[in-house]
Design an enzyme around this catalytic site. Sequence first.
Site, PDB file in Angstrom:
ATOM      1  CG  HIS A  48     -21.669  29.709 -41.274  1.00  0.00           C
ATOM      2  ND1 HIS A  48     -22.924  30.174 -41.609  1.00  0.00           N
ATOM      3  CD2 HIS A  48     -20.942  30.791 -40.953  1.00  0.00           C
ATOM      4  CE1 HIS A  48     -22.941  31.488 -41.501  1.00  0.00           C
ATOM      5  NE2 HIS A  48     -21.759  31.888 -41.095  1.00  0.00           N
ATOM      6  CG  HIS A  54     -16.963  31.938 -38.627  1.00  0.00           C
ATOM      7  ND1 HIS A  54     -16.644  32.731 -39.704  1.00  0.00           N
ATOM      8  CD2 HIS A  54     -18.301  32.083 -38.449  1.00  0.00           C
ATOM      9  CE1 HIS A  54     -17.742  33.341 -40.155  1.00  0.00           C
ATOM     10  NE2 HIS A  54     -18.769  32.960 -39.407  1.00  0.00           N
TER      11      HIS A  54
HETATM   12  P1  AMP Z   1     -21.756  35.101 -40.741  1.00  0.00           P
HETATM   13  O1  AMP Z   1     -23.113  34.674 -41.267  1.00  0.00           O
HETATM   14  O2  AMP Z   1     -21.817  36.366 -39.934  1.00  0.00           O
HETATM   15  O3  AMP Z   1     -21.050  34.012 -40.014  1.00  0.00           O
HETATM   16  O4  AMP Z   1     -20.860  35.541 -41.987  1.00  0.00           O
HETATM   17  C1  AMP Z   1     -20.821  34.804 -43.183  1.00  0.00           C
HETATM   18  C2  AMP Z   1     -19.375  34.511 -43.563  1.00  0.00           C
HETATM   19  O5  AMP Z   1     -19.402  33.899 -44.840  1.00  0.00           O
HETATM   20  C3  AMP Z   1     -18.450  35.733 -43.675  1.00  0.00           C
HETATM   21  O6  AMP Z   1     -17.280  35.485 -42.887  1.00  0.00           O
HETATM   22  C4  AMP Z   1     -18.111  35.812 -45.159  1.00  0.00           C
HETATM   23  O7  AMP Z   1     -16.795  36.265 -45.399  1.00  0.00           O
HETATM   24  C5  AMP Z   1     -18.317  34.381 -45.615  1.00  0.00           C
HETATM   25  N1  AMP Z   1     -18.702  34.193 -47.012  1.00  0.00           N
HETATM   26  C6  AMP Z   1     -19.646  34.866 -47.700  1.00  0.00           C
HETATM   27  N2  AMP Z   1     -19.751  34.375 -48.963  1.00  0.00           N
HETATM   28  C7  AMP Z   1     -18.873  33.351 -49.052  1.00  0.00           C
HETATM   29  C8  AMP Z   1     -18.526  32.440 -50.088  1.00  0.00           C
HETATM   30  N3  AMP Z   1     -19.097  32.468 -51.297  1.00  0.00           N
HETATM   31  N4  AMP Z   1     -17.569  31.499 -49.830  1.00  0.00           N
HETATM   32  C9  AMP Z   1     -16.967  31.456 -48.616  1.00  0.00           C
HETATM   33  N5  AMP Z   1     -17.251  32.291 -47.604  1.00  0.00           N
HETATM   34  C10 AMP Z   1     -18.187  33.235 -47.809  1.00  0.00           C
END
Ligand code: AMP
Length: 142
Positions: free
Chosen positions: A103, A105
């Site tokens: 993903h 951001h």
């Molecule tokens: P990273 O893998 O470090 O990029 O972090 C995962 C991101 O996913 C974090 O910013 C979380 O706040 C976000 N996140 C976790 N669960 C969910 C969800 N169910 N829906 C949307 N965002 C999420």
Amino acid sequence: MPSYDPNNIFAKILRGELPCYKVYEDDKVLAFLDIMPRSPGHTLVLPKAPARNILDIGADHLTHVVATAQKVAKAAMKAFSADGITIHQFNEGAGGQVVFHLHVHVIPRKAGVTMKPPASEKEKPDVLAEHAKKLAAAIEAA
Ligand code: AMP
């Protein structure tokens, strides 16, 4: 590197098993709001293809994810009256990755306003719903 786990939380969202605040979708990508936004409008752009991160995704899918992140970024500048955009993308635990489906951001920024720390506060559902609607409309209008 471990292999792709189809039970990660974003795979469940992609299969419709868990909800999300969707802002954009096409045949190759899904974009939805981060529920713990580092700033208003913080969006995640995912390939529908099962990729753990940048180390195993096909170049064609990655290209489409990046093009979609650009589309979201341009729309977010308008929808959130942003002054800039921060793009983050983490790979493996050592690289800061927590959820193991690739993903990107897209984080709208205001001049002089620092981002909240990662995963520090869950945003209210009505705020996320309103932000998703506003951003989806800006993407549609572009
Ligand atoms: P990273 O893998 O470090 O990029 O972090 C995962 C991101 O996913 C974090 O910013 C979380 O706040 C976000 N996140 C976790 N669960 C969910 C969800 N169910 N829906 C949307 N965002 C999420």
